[in-house]
Design a protein around this motif. Structure first.
Motif, short mmCIF file in Angstrom:
data_model
loop_
_atom_site.label_atom_id
_atom_site.label_comp_id
_atom_site.label_asym_id
_atom_site.label_seq_id
_atom_site.Cartn_x
_atom_site.Cartn_y
_atom_site.Cartn_z
N ARG A 119 0.83 -1.21 0.00
CA ARG A 119 0.00 0.00 0.00
C ARG A 119 0.87 1.26 0.00
NH1 ARG A 119 -4.19 -2.92 3.08
NH2 ARG A 119 -2.85 -2.85 4.88
N GLU A 120 1.88 1.28 0.89
CA GLU A 120 2.70 2.48 1.02
C GLU A 120 3.48 2.80 -0.24
OE1 GLU A 120 5.10 1.76 4.46
OE2 GLU A 120 3.34 1.86 5.76
N TYR A 166 -2.54 -0.30 -7.66
CA TYR A 166 -3.65 -0.18 -6.74
C TYR A 166 -4.13 -1.54 -6.24
CZ TYR A 166 -7.83 1.65 -4.54
OH TYR A 166 -8.76 2.00 -3.61
N GLU A 167 -4.11 -2.54 -7.10
CA GLU A 167 -4.73 -3.82 -6.76
C GLU A 167 -3.80 -4.77 -6.02
OE1 GLU A 167 -7.76 -3.15 -7.78
OE2 GLU A 167 -7.12 -1.68 -9.27
N ALA A 168 -2.46 -4.53 -6.09
CA ALA A 168 -1.50 -5.52 -5.57
C ALA A 168 -1.79 -5.93 -4.12
CB ALA A 168 -0.08 -4.98 -5.69
N TYR A 169 -2.09 -4.95 -3.24
CA TYR A 169 -2.19 -5.31 -1.82
C TYR A 169 -3.35 -6.25 -1.55
CZ TYR A 169 -6.23 -2.43 -0.66
OH TYR A 169 -7.49 -1.93 -0.57
N TRP A 170 -4.48 -6.00 -2.20
CA TRP A 170 -5.63 -6.87 -1.87
C TRP A 170 -5.58 -8.19 -2.62
CZ3 TRP A 170 -9.75 -8.46 -5.00
CH2 TRP A 170 -9.93 -7.77 -6.22
N LEU A 171 -5.05 -8.17 -3.85
CA LEU A 171 -4.91 -9.44 -4.58
C LEU A 171 -3.92 -10.34 -3.85
CD1 LEU A 171 -4.85 -8.11 -8.27
CD2 LEU A 171 -6.75 -9.27 -7.12
N CYS A 172 -2.81 -9.75 -3.37
CA CYS A 172 -1.79 -10.49 -2.62
C CYS A 172 -2.38 -11.02 -1.31
CB CYS A 172 -0.59 -9.57 -2.36
SG CYS A 172 0.69 -10.30 -1.31
N PHE A 173 -3.14 -10.14 -0.63
CA PHE A 173 -3.73 -10.56 0.65
C PHE A 173 -4.68 -11.74 0.47
CE2 PHE A 173 -7.27 -10.45 3.65
CZ PHE A 173 -6.59 -10.61 4.84
#
Lengths: 381, 131
Positions: A119-120, A166-173
């Protein structure tokens, strides 16, 4: 479900490896494999049970892509955005299952520690700075509607996009959370991950997709903040560029060091003024702005061969009143110049050695650095 | 300048082992004396653990890391990552710690309790300086 509230060292290693892969992918500057990206995008539509797009329009930058998406949605009301539909249905059902069983402990275990860095670095930096830059230009082209309820505006167009930043953090999570919870990965998630990793920003609409390529330059500092010296921090093949200094968006003029001290003092934003000075160096600014010296120049007791001089800084430079300590090497470099750098300190300090000692202080820790202690410093530099 | 030139068995080095305050670029190694906040000092020293691998204490802006190496009698306790003071280092009697850096060279730290701290500057808020 085998998850017992704890993540094993092996599972954590897998998660970290996956996050590294996301980071590496989000920083890629290679050209997209466009046929492969189109195929991956069609698979996302298929998983969402939407009719496959008949046309994929490619552009080199998200700005050109946003312009095209804006024109399409402004001219033809038959092009509704479908981004939200990719995130409903089977993903939602699986998320609900995860929420009921495991989401809270999983979040505590790895969402904040693992996904915060995604995110950061990518939302707060690459994505938001690009978003702000594009909004400025698009508002100039299309105008800012005064009515928030208008069915069309630039923000709504940008909200219809997807991008790895934008999507990396939630797709990864979710990929890792489903894996640990042993919930089968929904097809929507699998296809969205594949398409997001191999495309730049993209705008999925009914029957048509606007897809864009990756940047050709993406430059960050050691803390992952957008930063480059003399060049754009982000640049695309069509020339669309963004300049940044340690995470702050600035103009091309500033990065190329073309502003005088007088120009810099007229900049409206204190953070941007600070960047503009740092780009050219405090030693240059002290001379060009004709800053007044405070007290004598003294030998630096913590740095043999170096000299310390304190200067007053005009109040309008920073929000907080400061002085600047100029450290000058006594010995010349090979090219005959002397290495000099400036360090800003609180304005109430009027002694150069006290200013140097302040630089090693920490108000949150009991060990204070006195000028006497500073004078005893052994140094490797 | 306080220097303690200790001879360590099997190690040939011309880097002095120092127990006083020392700097490595913009990083400062400060002795934590017994009479300064003694309760916090012993709690933080007790929290320090031996290293199993070399760790990056902080990465400078030139991309070079300041690294702490696993050695007998050397323990480290990292504070939360966004503060000025990065953590607490303890070195047992008869041991020394090595803080390495590509550009600045290695620093050798003799027995004692220390903090490793970054230089700061006054901007619109006080912030950490990266070298």
């Amino acid at each position: 479900v085998s998850y017992d509230g704890n993540i094993s060292a092996e599972q954590m290693a897998d998660i970290l490896a996956d996050r590294e892969e996301w980071m590496r992918t989000a920083r890629m500057t290679e050209r997209c494999d466009r046929p492969a990206a189109e195929e991956a995008i069609r698979a996302v539509y298929h998983a969402a049970e939407l009719e496959e797009p008949k046309i994929v329009l490619w552009f080199d930058s998200p700005f050109s892509g946003a312009y095209a998406a804006a024109m399409l949605s402004k001219l033809g009301k038959t092009r509704p955005q479908v981004r939200d539909e990719f995130q409903m249905g089977d993903i939602d059902a699986a998320r609900l299952q995860l929420w009921e069983q495991l989401l809270v402990p999983l979040r505590e275990d790895f969402d904040s520690s693992i996904c915060d860095s995604l995110r950061e670095q990518f939302i707060a930096q690459s994505r938001n700075l690009t978003w702000d830059e594009m909004t400025g230009w698009l508002d100039q082209i299309f105008g800012t509607p005064s009515d928030d309820q208008a069915d069309w505006n630039v923000t709504k167009v940008l909200n219809g996009s997807l991008s790895i930043w934008y999507e990396a953090y939630w797709l990864c999570f979710y990929r890792n959370a489903f894996k640990i919870a042993e919930i089968p990965e929904p097809e929507k998630l699998t296809t969205l991950i594949e398409a997001t990793k191999i495309t730049g920003w993209w705008w999925p609409m009914r029957n048509i997709v606007v897809a864009t390529d990756r940047p050709t330059i993406l430059s960050v500092d050691s803390q992952g903040q957008l930063h480059n010296t003399g060049k754009p921090a982000i640049q695309y093949a069509d020339g669309y560029s963004l300049w940044a200094w340690h995470g702050t968006r600035v103009t091309q003029d500033i990065i190329e060091g073309r502003l005088s001290a007088e120009d810099i003092l007229r900049l409206p934003n204190a953070e941007v003024r600070r960047c503009a000075i740092e780009v050219r160096g405090w030693d240059w600014f002290i001379e060009d702005a004709g800053l007044q010296q405070v007290g004598p120049t003294v030998a630096d007791p913590g740095n043999p061969g170096q000299f310390l001089t304190l200067y007053d800084v005009p109040e309008q430079v920073y929000e907080e009143p400061v002085r600047v300590l100029l450290c000058t090497n006594g010995t010349e470099e090979r090219d005959g110049t002397r290495r000099r750098f400036g360090l800003t300190v609180p304005a109430e300090i009027s002694d150069p050695i006290a200013a140097a000692a302040w630089g090693y202080g920490d108000d949150d820790h009991p060990i204070a650095v006195t000028p006497e202690m500073y004078a005893q410093l052994a140094r490797r530099c | 300048m306080q220097k303690t030139d200790v001879q360590f068995e099997g190690l040939v080095t011309d880097v002095p082992v120092i127990t006083g305050p020392q700097a490595q670029g913009d990083l400062l190694i400060l002795p934590w004396l017994e009479d300064t906040a003694p309760a916090q000092r012993s709690a933080d020293a007790d929290a320090a653990k031996p290293l199993t691998d070399a760790i990056v204490v902080i990465t400078g802006d030139d991309g070079h890391d300041h690294t702490l190496h696993p050695m007998r009698g050397v323990r480290w306790h990292a504070y939360t990552p966004d503060g000025q003071t990065l953590g607490v280092l303890t070195v047992d009697e008869g041991s020394f710690a090595v803080l390495g850096h590509m550009k600045h060279g290695d620093s050798h730290i003799g027995p004692g309790v220390y903090v490793i701290r970054c230089q700061r500057e006054q901007a619109d808020e006080v912030r950490r300086l990266a070298d």
